[in-house]
Scaffold this active site. Structure first.
Site: not given
Ligand code: NCD
Ligand code: ZN
Length: 416
Positions: A91, A174, A286, A290
């Site tokens: 993504n 997911h 994961d 940000h």
């Molecule tokens: C992920 C992201 O920020 O890319 N965010 C998250 O909350 N895990 C996207 C995802 O894997 O859902």
């Molecule tokens: Zn993820």
């Protein structure tokens, strides 16, 4: 015969610590014995050595969101956390839904990785799968929208998973069913949990597990013990994140804890934690950084996702040190099982495996502070948690972390 390198250290064998010599030639482990000769010798007898960690779920944000992270910083953070292999999710911007996007991404990141890496393709349009199948280490399926994933699935799921090019490949899912999401104001962690609720996870799991196919299904970031029972019954593999076991919806961390799927109630996270005692999960971070600025807005508008690639193994080792889980299970869940799922010769300290090693001084437990960490995002939801970081890290025979420095840069290799 003298080996190129030998390392004298302690490793886990059948669950117990043993003093051994690890012989290394051409970046591979060639012997593990009581005594060995080598041209070059590392005396690390006081350290507990684990295989380099394998984190099969990270978001390194390049290309497209390099204000949050980039391949260099994200893989540097991995190395400092004892992780020598990462798999990167699709993504990014543009999202990796076809061969061209995958090749472009590889061109951008390939000479900048500090640990070995593989790239995921995203499942959306069945016609795009053959073009990605050789390069992608696995595929990601988003059953709902989440950060950075729009217009998710074009081909019906049954058809998509039965694409000939996917046979034998890992498909990481997911699993959240958006039809179950509540329509409410999302103003704190508690509400985020109520909106993207556990039922959404159960329903999505039921749907995906009902489809017959030849893929290796891997369920990402499961948040409840019941979900694990559902998945185990179908013999699929699954990931658990450190945040879903160590944090919960009453943790006082505001938007730093906003993540998909959400942090659950404390009792749910405790029961999830208990499942780690069997050692059968894959622990994946994961890692979804940000910037602090992006997170410093009203809860409802804050992006979901939190960083974790550097703290994944160190947090688990601290739990092992405190006797809450077993060391051998940390090794299995953070190194061996994830490598096995993707057929890598990594994640074990045995002849024939890559000489990816992380050396830990188990007496050096510290409290995590943001300024110890190396992700570009500069924050962590695990501030104050106990952790044991590696003193040194070796990638295919080269000491890449040494004396608190990244001693060898950009030596990460593309895995396909
Ligand atoms: C992920 C992201 O920020 O890319 N965010 C998250 O909350 N895990 C996207 C995802 O894997 O859902
Ligand atoms: Zn993820």
């Amino acid at each position: 015969m003298a080996h190129e390198i030998i390392v004298k250290t302690k490793i886990l064998q059948s669950g117990t610590e043993r003093a051994v010599c690890i012989g290394i030639d051409n970046g591979k482990i060639t012997a593990v014995e009581k005594h060995l000769d080598g041209d070059r010798e590392f005396d690390l007898k006081d350290y507990l050595t684990l295989p380099g960690g394998v984190d099969v779920h990270t978001h390194m944000r390049e290309p497209g969101s390099v204000q949050k992270e980039d391949f260099y910083t994200g893989t540097k953070a991995a190395a400092f956390g004892g992780t020598t292999t990462i798999l990167d999710m699709p993504n990014t911007i543009p999202s990796v839904k076809n061969e061209l996007a995958l090749r472009d991404k590889l061109d951008i990141v390939k000479n900048r990785a500090n640990v070995d890496f593989g790239l995921f393709g995203q499942l959306s349009d069945i016609d795009q799968i053959p073009g990605m199948a050789n390069l992608a280490i696995g595929f990601k399926l988003y059953m709902s929208e989440t950060t950075g994933t729009s217009g998710t699935i074009k081909t019906p799921l049954e058809l998509l998973l039965n694409s000939d090019s996917l046979a034998g490949k890992v498909v990481t899912v997911h699993a959240e069913d958006p039809r179950m999401f509540a329509d409410d104001v999302c103003d704190d962690l508690h509400r985020h949990n109520l909106i993207r609720n556990m039922k959404a996870e159960f329903m999505a799991l039921r749907r995906i597990l009902s489809i017959d196919s030849q893929v290796k299904l891997n369920l990402a970031h499961l948040t409840t013990a019941e979900s694990i029972d559902q998945v185990k019954a179908k013999r699929a593999s699954f990931e658990i994140t450190p945040h879903h076991v160590l944090l919960h919806d009453a943790s006082n961390i505001g938007t730093m804890g906003k993540v998909n799927p959400p942090l659950r109630k404390k009792v749910i996270s405790k029961r999830l934690f208990d499942t780690l005692k069997t050692g059968r999960a894959i622990i994946a971070s994961d890692h979804a950084p940000h910037t602090l600025e992006e997170k410093s807005v009203e809860f409802e508008n804050a992006p979901s996702g939190l960083p974790g690639v550097e703290t994944r193994v160190p947090l688990m080792l601290a739990l092992a040190k405190k006797g809450m889980i077993r060391y051998i299970h940390v090794q299995d869940m953070c190194c061996t099982l994830p490598a096995e799922l993707f057929d890598m010769k990594k994640g074990k300290i045995e002849p024939g495996y890559d000489a990816d090693l992380a050396f830990y001084d188990m007496d050096n437990m510290v409290k995590i502070e943001p300024d110890m960490l190396h992700s570009k995002c500069g924050w962590t939801p695990f501030e104050g948690h106990d952790a044991v970081f590696p003193r040194r890290v070796m990638l295919r025979g080269q000491m890449i972390i040494h004396d608190g420095e990244l001693a060898v840069e950009k030596s990460g290799k593309f895995l396909q």
